[in-house]
Motif scaffolding. Sequence first.
Motif, PDB file in Angstrom:
ATOM      1  N   ILE A 157      54.143   8.026  -9.144  1.00  0.00           N
ATOM      2  CA  ILE A 157      54.565   9.536  -9.835  1.00  0.00           C
ATOM      3  C   ILE A 157      54.201   9.877 -10.667  1.00  0.00           C
ATOM      4  CG2 ILE A 157      55.838  10.752 -10.355  1.00  0.00           C
ATOM      5  CD1 ILE A 157      58.488   9.750  -8.969  1.00  0.00           C
ATOM      6  N   LEU A 158      53.500   8.878 -11.774  1.00  0.00           N
ATOM      7  CA  LEU A 158      52.623   9.619 -13.291  1.00  0.00           C
ATOM      8  C   LEU A 158      51.313  10.091 -12.536  1.00  0.00           C
ATOM      9  CD1 LEU A 158      52.641   9.465 -15.501  1.00  0.00           C
ATOM     10  CD2 LEU A 158      52.180   7.538 -16.318  1.00  0.00           C
ATOM     11  N   VAL A 159      50.720   8.503 -11.800  1.00  0.00           N
ATOM     12  CA  VAL A 159      48.995   8.595 -11.236  1.00  0.00           C
ATOM     13  C   VAL A 159      48.799   9.938 -10.364  1.00  0.00           C
ATOM     14  CG1 VAL A 159      47.361   7.392  -9.522  1.00  0.00           C
ATOM     15  CG2 VAL A 159      48.886   6.031 -11.231  1.00  0.00           C
ATOM     16  N   LEU A 160      50.091  10.531  -9.423  1.00  0.00           N
ATOM     17  CA  LEU A 160      49.811  11.287  -8.959  1.00  0.00           C
ATOM     18  C   LEU A 160      49.781  12.749  -9.438  1.00  0.00           C
ATOM     19  CD1 LEU A 160      49.911  12.560  -6.102  1.00  0.00           C
ATOM     20  CD2 LEU A 160      52.450  12.380  -5.937  1.00  0.00           C
ATOM     21  N   PHE A 161      50.848  12.810 -10.994  1.00  0.00           N
ATOM     22  CA  PHE A 161      50.749  14.143 -11.506  1.00  0.00           C
ATOM     23  C   PHE A 161      49.434  14.223 -12.016  1.00  0.00           C
ATOM     24  CE2 PHE A 161      51.428  15.376 -15.239  1.00  0.00           C
ATOM     25  CZ  PHE A 161      51.823  16.333 -15.425  1.00  0.00           C
ATOM     26  N   LEU A 162      48.881  13.058 -12.754  1.00  0.00           N
ATOM     27  CA  LEU A 162      47.647  12.500 -13.367  1.00  0.00           C
ATOM     28  C   LEU A 162      46.663  13.396 -12.206  1.00  0.00           C
ATOM     29  CD1 LEU A 162      47.659   9.744 -15.957  1.00  0.00           C
ATOM     30  CD2 LEU A 162      48.460  12.236 -16.583  1.00  0.00           C
ATOM     31  N   PHE A 163      46.227  12.721 -11.396  1.00  0.00           N
ATOM     32  CA  PHE A 163      45.368  13.256 -10.658  1.00  0.00           C
ATOM     33  C   PHE A 163      45.445  14.725  -9.842  1.00  0.00           C
ATOM     34  CE2 PHE A 163      43.668  13.565  -6.024  1.00  0.00           C
ATOM     35  CZ  PHE A 163      42.374  12.908  -6.485  1.00  0.00           C
ATOM     36  N   THR A 164      47.038  15.606 -10.358  1.00  0.00           N
ATOM     37  CA  THR A 164      47.152  16.465  -9.775  1.00  0.00           C
ATOM     38  C   THR A 164      46.296  17.388 -10.913  1.00  0.00           C
ATOM     39  OG1 THR A 164      48.595  15.985  -7.912  1.00  0.00           O
ATOM     40  CG2 THR A 164      48.406  18.595  -8.766  1.00  0.00           C
ATOM     41  N   LEU A 165      46.834  16.980 -12.199  1.00  0.00           N
ATOM     42  CA  LEU A 165      46.451  17.430 -13.122  1.00  0.00           C
ATOM     43  C   LEU A 165      44.603  17.641 -13.622  1.00  0.00           C
ATOM     44  CD1 LEU A 165      47.118  18.759 -16.041  1.00  0.00           C
ATOM     45  CD2 LEU A 165      48.002  16.822 -16.972  1.00  0.00           C
ATOM     46  N   LEU A 166      44.209  16.189 -13.189  1.00  0.00           N
ATOM     47  CA  LEU A 166      42.313  16.694 -13.417  1.00  0.00           C
ATOM     48  C   LEU A 166      42.446  17.401 -12.297  1.00  0.00           C
ATOM     49  CD1 LEU A 166      39.853  14.894 -14.906  1.00  0.00           C
ATOM     50  CD2 LEU A 166      40.843  13.236 -12.999  1.00  0.00           C
ATOM     51  N   ALA A 167      42.975  17.255 -11.153  1.00  0.00           N
ATOM     52  CA  ALA A 167      41.584  18.230 -10.295  1.00  0.00           C
ATOM     53  C   ALA A 167      41.779  19.557 -10.835  1.00  0.00           C
ATOM     54  CB  ALA A 167      42.181  17.815  -9.179  1.00  0.00           C
ATOM     55  N   ALA A 168      43.022  20.244 -11.311  1.00  0.00           N
ATOM     56  CA  ALA A 168      43.082  21.181 -11.960  1.00  0.00           C
ATOM     57  C   ALA A 168      42.419  21.699 -12.741  1.00  0.00           C
ATOM     58  CB  ALA A 168      44.254  21.622 -11.701  1.00  0.00           C
ATOM     59  N   THR A 169      42.390  21.268 -13.548  1.00  0.00           N
ATOM     60  CA  THR A 169      41.792  21.574 -15.278  1.00  0.00           C
ATOM     61  C   THR A 169      40.243  20.816 -14.827  1.00  0.00           C
ATOM     62  OG1 THR A 169      43.341  20.152 -15.847  1.00  0.00           O
ATOM     63  CG2 THR A 169      41.405  20.193 -17.302  1.00  0.00           C
ATOM     64  N   SER A 170      39.446  20.007 -13.710  1.00  0.00           N
ATOM     65  CA  SER A 170      37.887  20.163 -12.972  1.00  0.00           C
ATOM     66  C   SER A 170      37.332  21.792 -12.880  1.00  0.00           C
ATOM     67  CB  SER A 170      38.310  19.242 -12.317  1.00  0.00           C
ATOM     68  OG  SER A 170      38.010  18.391 -13.001  1.00  0.00           O
ATOM     69  N   THR A 171      38.351  22.299 -12.077  1.00  0.00           N
ATOM     70  CA  THR A 171      38.375  23.464 -11.439  1.00  0.00           C
ATOM     71  C   THR A 171      37.999  24.749 -12.040  1.00  0.00           C
ATOM     72  OG1 THR A 171      39.311  23.360  -9.040  1.00  0.00           O
ATOM     73  CG2 THR A 171      38.873  25.184  -9.460  1.00  0.00           C
ATOM     74  N   VAL A 172      38.870  24.627 -13.318  1.00  0.00           N
ATOM     75  CA  VAL A 172      39.599  25.821 -14.294  1.00  0.00           C
ATOM     76  C   VAL A 172      38.128  25.720 -15.201  1.00  0.00           C
ATOM     77  CG1 VAL A 172      40.419  26.309 -16.543  1.00  0.00           C
ATOM     78  CG2 VAL A 172      41.841  25.841 -13.950  1.00  0.00           C
ATOM     79  N   LEU A 173      37.066  24.325 -15.606  1.00  0.00           N
ATOM     80  CA  LEU A 173      36.609  24.231 -16.494  1.00  0.00           C
ATOM     81  C   LEU A 173      35.585  24.767 -15.978  1.00  0.00           C
ATOM     82  CD1 LEU A 173      37.919  20.865 -18.337  1.00  0.00           C
ATOM     83  CD2 LEU A 173      37.755  23.444 -19.230  1.00  0.00           C
ATOM     84  N   ALA A 174      35.350  24.286 -14.656  1.00  0.00           N
ATOM     85  CA  ALA A 174      33.555  24.605 -13.897  1.00  0.00           C
ATOM     86  C   ALA A 174      33.614  26.311 -13.610  1.00  0.00           C
ATOM     87  CB  ALA A 174      34.217  23.654 -12.530  1.00  0.00           C
ATOM     88  N   THR A 175      34.393  26.726 -13.784  1.00  0.00           N
ATOM     89  CA  THR A 175      34.814  28.189 -14.217  1.00  0.00           C
ATOM     90  C   THR A 175      34.267  28.639 -15.465  1.00  0.00           C
ATOM     91  OG1 THR A 175      36.285  28.265 -12.218  1.00  0.00           O
ATOM     92  CG2 THR A 175      35.971  30.033 -12.914  1.00  0.00           C
TER      93      THR A 175
END
Length: 78
Positions: A11-29
């Motif tokens: 669950i923690l790994v899934l949460f961190l992966f989701t958080l990383l994916a969302a952060t990457s999109t925001v930082l790329a914008t």
Amino acid sequence: MFKSTKKQIAILVLFLFTLLAATSTVLATTYVGSAKSDKFHYTDCRAAKRIKQGNLVYFYSREEALNAGYSPCGICTP
């Protein structure tokens, strides 16, 4: 106890992966505009912060915004 620990880690790994994916999109914008305007802004511009969520248009480069017909904001001058 071992099964519970594995489940918690998964669950923690899934949460961190989701958080990383969302952060990457925001930082790329880098730039945003409004669907109801012809100006584009840096994401932290005070004018950009007034754009309604439903009207936000995201750009990953200055050239992309210019090619879409948007012009630079006079406040943040991107």
